[in-house]
Design an enzyme around this catalytic site. Sequence first.
Site, mmCIF file in Angstrom:
data_model
loop_
_atom_site.group_PDB
_atom_site.id
_atom_site.type_symbol
_atom_site.label_atom_id
_atom_site.label_comp_id
_atom_site.label_asym_id
_atom_site.label_seq_id
_atom_site.Cartn_x
_atom_site.Cartn_y
_atom_site.Cartn_z
ATOM 1 N N TYR A 56 0.876 -1.243 -0.156
ATOM 2 C CA TYR A 56 -0.140 0.170 0.132
ATOM 3 C C TYR A 56 1.006 1.025 -0.069
ATOM 4 O O TYR A 56 1.553 1.784 0.749
ATOM 5 C CB TYR A 56 -0.627 -0.367 1.489
ATOM 6 C CG TYR A 56 -2.233 -0.622 1.504
ATOM 7 C CD1 TYR A 56 -2.245 -2.249 0.165
ATOM 8 C CD2 TYR A 56 -2.933 -0.694 2.673
ATOM 9 C CE1 TYR A 56 -3.384 -3.190 0.205
ATOM 10 C CE2 TYR A 56 -3.795 -2.404 2.113
ATOM 11 C CZ TYR A 56 -3.644 -3.083 1.166
ATOM 12 O OH TYR A 56 -4.902 -3.942 1.423
ATOM 13 N N HIS A 127 -0.847 -12.198 1.281
ATOM 14 C CA HIS A 127 -1.822 -11.060 0.262
ATOM 15 C C HIS A 127 -2.250 -11.725 -1.773
ATOM 16 O O HIS A 127 -3.336 -11.277 -1.607
ATOM 17 C CB HIS A 127 -0.956 -10.104 -0.590
ATOM 18 C CG HIS A 127 -1.826 -8.218 -0.552
ATOM 19 N ND1 HIS A 127 -1.136 -7.727 -0.461
ATOM 20 C CD2 HIS A 127 -2.738 -8.548 -0.805
ATOM 21 C CE1 HIS A 127 -1.983 -6.752 -0.653
ATOM 22 N NE2 HIS A 127 -2.997 -7.097 -1.097
ATOM 23 N N SER A 206 -13.984 -3.988 1.194
ATOM 24 C CA SER A 206 -15.132 -2.580 0.080
ATOM 25 C C SER A 206 -16.273 -2.888 0.729
ATOM 26 O O SER A 206 -17.281 -3.089 -0.472
ATOM 27 C CB SER A 206 -14.602 -3.292 -0.976
ATOM 28 O OG SER A 206 -13.104 -2.479 -1.303
ATOM 29 N N PRO A 207 -16.711 -2.939 1.993
ATOM 30 C CA PRO A 207 -18.059 -2.974 2.159
ATOM 31 C C PRO A 207 -18.904 -2.048 1.584
ATOM 32 O O PRO A 207 -20.465 -2.317 2.001
ATOM 33 C CB PRO A 207 -17.890 -3.207 3.969
ATOM 34 C CG PRO A 207 -16.556 -2.533 4.132
ATOM 35 C CD PRO A 207 -14.994 -2.687 2.949
ATOM 36 N N GLY A 209 -19.238 -0.724 -1.619
ATOM 37 C CA GLY A 209 -18.966 -0.909 -2.202
ATOM 38 C C GLY A 209 -17.875 -0.415 -3.450
ATOM 39 O O GLY A 209 -18.434 0.205 -4.416
ATOM 40 N N ARG A 210 -16.674 0.765 -2.777
ATOM 41 C CA ARG A 210 -15.779 1.515 -3.310
ATOM 42 C C ARG A 210 -16.829 2.669 -3.138
ATOM 43 O O ARG A 210 -16.696 3.190 -4.578
ATOM 44 C CB ARG A 210 -15.400 1.181 -4.927
ATOM 45 C CG ARG A 210 -14.646 0.079 -5.022
ATOM 46 C CD ARG A 210 -13.990 -0.928 -5.412
ATOM 47 N NE ARG A 210 -13.623 -2.046 -5.342
ATOM 48 C CZ ARG A 210 -12.721 -2.362 -4.801
ATOM 49 N NH1 ARG A 210 -11.723 -1.994 -4.521
ATOM 50 N NH2 ARG A 210 -11.753 -3.706 -5.139
ATOM 51 N N PHE A 212 -20.260 3.344 -3.937
ATOM 52 C CA PHE A 212 -21.627 2.668 -4.503
ATOM 53 C C PHE A 212 -22.830 2.769 -2.957
ATOM 54 O O PHE A 212 -23.568 3.244 -3.646
ATOM 55 C CB PHE A 212 -21.474 2.094 -5.115
ATOM 56 C CG PHE A 212 -20.921 2.502 -6.046
ATOM 57 C CD1 PHE A 212 -21.561 3.413 -7.589
ATOM 58 C CD2 PHE A 212 -20.465 1.745 -7.036
ATOM 59 C CE1 PHE A 212 -21.126 3.462 -8.631
ATOM 60 C CE2 PHE A 212 -19.721 1.546 -8.509
ATOM 61 C CZ PHE A 212 -19.850 2.681 -9.296
#
Length: 333
Positions: A56, A127, A206-207, A209-210, A212
């Site tokens: 990262y 990973h 991503s819970p 949805g990035r 959305f």
Amino acid sequence: MQIRKLGANGADVSSLGIGAMSFANFYGPTTDENSYAILDAAMEAGVTHIDTSNVYGMGRSETAIGEFLKSRGQEARDHFVIATKAGISKDADGNRVFDNSPEHFEAELDKSLARLGVECVDLFYMHRYQAERPIEEVAEALAALVKKGKTKSIGLSEIAPSTLRRAAAVHPIAAVQSEYSLATRAPELGLLQACEELGTAFVAFSPVGRSFLTDDPIPASRVPELEFLKVNPRFKQPNYDYNIAATDAFRALAAEMGMPAASLAIAWTLHKGDHMLPIPGTRSTAHFAELVKGAEVVLSDTDVVRIEQVLPVGWAYGDRYSAGQWVGPERFS
């Protein structure tokens, strides 16, 4: 803040964690001071689980966390349960490859420990899976780092249920990390069930949805600036507009239920099992407060039915990854 287990015999952690990819410019520019503000807010809210990786920002996320811990002292180090990862590398030509060798894992973990300023992490993940290497050998390589006192437990990321079962036969797997949300429900095809059966925590990245599944989705105008999203099928037109339209109903339902959309998305994720640990990322303390609120919401079965009527399985337009982004994660059905 609810407390859950990071694996059957693992550490107690907050039900909500922090995905620290956002500390490394993944969704837009940030500063170390901004990352520190998120970590300060986490300490105040009782959020203890923080998830990062050696790749990262090529160490930037880990360095920011390490500097924060150094500046805040032992109280901060005692507060956080830290997870990091390794296994993604580059060949001589600069192409992305996967390396699950014992030498790579230990060398990269040593660098991570130095950046984080700690002698041992609580959880160390593979990973990405180097498919030509038997997963039993990978589990043995990770387990060796537990014996050496460099990590307290081990995990796997983006793998199939069958791979998890084989690895768990060698050494307990504390956690499996994969994308999971109302927008991405593939883990329901056996991975969530395998984790529950084996006493493995499921760490959902991503819970929301990035973006959305929030009240402030990333605007189409910003997508071309973001390396990952500009080639992601869900953010390419016309899928982007279709996904905004589909999630408008979710935002309306959240408002009707008296909470931000991000809060409702987190509450839905947590409802899916006591072994579920969502790790949303954010650069905003205001958004972080919405995520924390989601961890305080207890949904009824009726609430869940209403949510899944608005966003049923398979509602999202476009695959979750492009062809290039699919290189590494295991698919299963």
